[in-house]
Design an enzyme around this catalytic site. Structure first.
Site, mmCIF file in Angstrom:
data_model
loop_
_atom_site.group_PDB
_atom_site.id
_atom_site.type_symbol
_atom_site.label_atom_id
_atom_site.label_comp_id
_atom_site.label_asym_id
_atom_site.label_seq_id
_atom_site.Cartn_x
_atom_site.Cartn_y
_atom_site.Cartn_z
ATOM 1 N N TRP A 1 4.914 -3.863 10.603
ATOM 2 C CA TRP A 1 4.334 -4.417 9.388
ATOM 3 C C TRP A 1 3.715 -5.780 9.688
ATOM 4 O O TRP A 1 4.428 -6.718 10.039
ATOM 5 C CB TRP A 1 5.418 -4.549 8.315
ATOM 6 C CG TRP A 1 5.889 -3.194 7.885
ATOM 7 C CD1 TRP A 1 5.300 -2.407 6.931
ATOM 8 C CD2 TRP A 1 7.009 -2.449 8.387
ATOM 9 N NE1 TRP A 1 5.982 -1.227 6.824
ATOM 10 C CE2 TRP A 1 7.030 -1.211 7.694
ATOM 11 C CE3 TRP A 1 7.980 -2.685 9.361
ATOM 12 C CZ2 TRP A 1 7.991 -0.227 7.937
ATOM 13 C CZ3 TRP A 1 8.940 -1.706 9.599
ATOM 14 C CH2 TRP A 1 8.937 -0.491 8.893
ATOM 15 N N ARG B 1 -1.170 -6.402 4.016
ATOM 16 C CA ARG B 1 -0.950 -6.398 5.464
ATOM 17 C C ARG B 1 -2.003 -7.236 6.165
ATOM 18 O O ARG B 1 -3.197 -7.141 5.851
ATOM 19 C CB ARG B 1 -0.994 -4.972 6.002
ATOM 20 C CG ARG B 1 0.123 -4.164 5.391
ATOM 21 C CD ARG B 1 0.671 -3.123 6.279
ATOM 22 N NE ARG B 1 1.704 -2.414 5.537
ATOM 23 C CZ ARG B 1 2.099 -1.192 5.791
ATOM 24 N NH1 ARG B 1 1.567 -0.538 6.799
ATOM 25 N NH2 ARG B 1 3.043 -0.630 5.079
ATOM 26 N N GLN C 1 0.820 1.455 -2.658
ATOM 27 C CA GLN C 1 1.758 2.486 -2.231
ATOM 28 C C GLN C 1 2.496 3.016 -3.444
ATOM 29 O O GLN C 1 2.554 2.358 -4.489
ATOM 30 C CB GLN C 1 2.805 1.895 -1.272
ATOM 31 C CG GLN C 1 2.333 1.790 0.164
ATOM 32 C CD GLN C 1 3.454 1.398 1.103
ATOM 33 O OE1 GLN C 1 4.473 0.847 0.691
ATOM 34 N NE2 GLN C 1 3.258 1.667 2.386
ATOM 35 N N VAL D 1 15.782 4.741 7.002
ATOM 36 C CA VAL D 1 16.193 6.121 6.749
ATOM 37 C C VAL D 1 16.777 6.739 8.017
ATOM 38 O O VAL D 1 16.486 6.315 9.126
ATOM 39 C CB VAL D 1 15.009 6.997 6.259
ATOM 40 C CG1 VAL D 1 14.696 6.720 4.796
ATOM 41 C CG2 VAL D 1 13.795 6.800 7.143
ATOM 42 N N ALA E 1 14.236 8.924 0.301
ATOM 43 C CA ALA E 1 13.230 7.927 -0.084
ATOM 44 C C ALA E 1 11.914 8.320 0.560
ATOM 45 O O ALA E 1 11.903 9.021 1.578
ATOM 46 C CB ALA E 1 13.654 6.541 0.383
HETATM 47 N N1 DAH Z 1 7.685 1.665 3.849
HETATM 48 C C1 DAH Z 1 7.040 2.525 4.810
HETATM 49 C C2 DAH Z 1 5.699 1.916 5.215
HETATM 50 O O1 DAH Z 1 5.180 1.137 4.510
HETATM 51 C C3 DAH Z 1 6.815 3.892 4.251
HETATM 52 C C4 DAH Z 1 8.101 4.609 4.052
HETATM 53 C C5 DAH Z 1 8.620 5.366 5.074
HETATM 54 C C6 DAH Z 1 8.801 4.501 2.882
HETATM 55 C C7 DAH Z 1 9.808 6.044 4.925
HETATM 56 C C8 DAH Z 1 10.010 5.146 2.716
HETATM 57 C C9 DAH Z 1 10.494 5.927 3.770
HETATM 58 O O2 DAH Z 1 10.730 5.063 1.604
HETATM 59 O O3 DAH Z 1 11.672 6.596 3.602
HETATM 60 O O4 DAH Z 1 5.207 2.221 6.257
#
Ligand code: DAH
Length: 340
Positions: free
Chosen positions: A157, A197, A211, A254, A308
């Site tokens: 990120w 970002r 998102q 996760v 999630a």
């Molecule tokens: N937060 C991640 C991103 O911005 C995307 C994401 C991946 C969200 C896996 C989730 C997850 O809730 O389980 O790249």
């Protein structure tokens, strides 16, 4: 004593009244003859120097003339007023029968339209729509999500850091933590929102985008439940019978984590340039919520489990409307926006 010529005074005044083109001219004539210092008033004042007989005769004539001039000035004034009223009417005339001009109405941005559509589909499946702050702390954006300090995972990120150790959230995942802290499972939520970002822009990347995060917790929630819900979501959204597939992937919050692919909407799985001939398109990241994330939010991982996911909203807008450059969505170019 100059000779007093009432007759010629009358002629002159009459002519000037007649020639007056507007009320100002007419007022000038009135002043010239009838004011205290006017010609006729002077005549009347001078009468007292005359012998009685002459005085009576001339006085009568002068007084009659005064009444007469006042009368014709009054008449002329009425006429002039009438004319100017007519001119105003003609100039300011309004045709009240002309149909009114229609107000120009805009419409919602395609991004907003799609966001609302997504919310509606999830709401019908029992999810609540939740929001969180765009300015975050490192704790919510990273630490609580099981992303350790100095861990290379943070490089995933590209972050805009602010003063006081704050930052612009790089994903909507921190809202998972905020919600779990304050609410007891079972629950299903989605979190649409803007994220930031620090990276260069191109046809597929913007430095700020949207998102939609999802979180479902209960006593027993499986990856199979996730697959069913997400497949149903895409089917309703694209109005096509699409399939999804899950590939193993890594996200610190996760375990296990998956990458979700969906049947390519262009070729419906046959393989085409849009999907690199694979028949699949990459749609989002997801997984089963990591026990550490539950702990960091004050929940006992022995009691609760769930999934999630996080998907890009622009991606869906672009697929739905066949837009090939994300930057169009942020340009405010009406030629582009009017098409939706
Ligand atoms: N937060 C991640 C991103 O911005 C995307 C994401 C991946 C969200 C896996 C989730 C997850 O809730 O389980 O790249």
């Amino acid at each position: 004593m100059p000779k007093i010529d009432i007759k010629s005074l009358e002629k002159r005044a009459e002519k000037e009244i007649k020639n007056s083109k507007n009320l100002k001219d007419l007022d000038g004539v009135y002043k010239k003859y009838l004011d205290k210092k006017g010609e006729l008033s002077k005549v009347l004042r001078s009468l007292k120097k005359l012998p009685e007989v002459k005085r009576t005769k001339l006085g009568k004539k002068a007084n009659e003339l005064k009444v007469y001039l006042k009368k014709i000035i009054e008449q002329k004034s009425k006429k002039l007023k009438e004319i100017s009223r007519k001119q105003v009417y003609e100039k300011e005339w309004i045709d009240i029968t002309i149909p009114a001009r229609k107000p120009v109405l805009g419409h919602l941005h395609p991004l907003t339209q799609v966001k609302r559509e997504m919310e509606e589909i999830f709401q019908l499946m029992g999810f609540s729509v939740i929001e969180g702050p765009e300015m975050e702390t490192e704790w919510y954006n990273f630490d609580a999500l099981n992303i350790p300090k100095d861990h290379p995972a943070r490089d995933l990120w590209d972050t805009f850091y602010l003063k006081n150790r704050l930052l612009l959230r790089t994903h909507t995942s921190p809202v998972q933590i905020r919600y779990m802290e304050k609410n007891n499972p079972p629950f299903r939520i989605i979190v649409p929102g803007r994220i930031f970002r620090h990276e260069a822009t191109d046809a597929y990347h913007e430095f700020n985008f949207y998102q939609l995060e999802g979180l479902m917790l209960d006593k027993q929630v499986s990856a199979a439940n996730f697959k069913a819900i997400i497949e149903e979501f895409y089917r309703r959204f694209f109005k096509k019978s699409v399939k999804i597939r899950m590939r193993p992937s890594y996200f610190p919050f996760v375990e296990p984590g998956f990458e979700i692919d969906m049947t390519c909407t262009v070729c419906l799985g046959k393989g085409c340039p849009a999907c690199g001939k694979t028949g699949w398109q990459e749609m989002m990241g997801a997984g089963m919520v990591h026990p550490n994330v539950l702990k960091n939010s004050g929940l006992n991982p022995k009691n609760w489990q769930g999934f999630a996911f996080g998907m890009g909203v622009e991606r869906l807008v672009m697929m739905k409307y066949k837009i090939n450059d994300i930057r169009f969505l942020y340009k405010n170019d009406l030629r582009f926006l009017k098409q939706f």
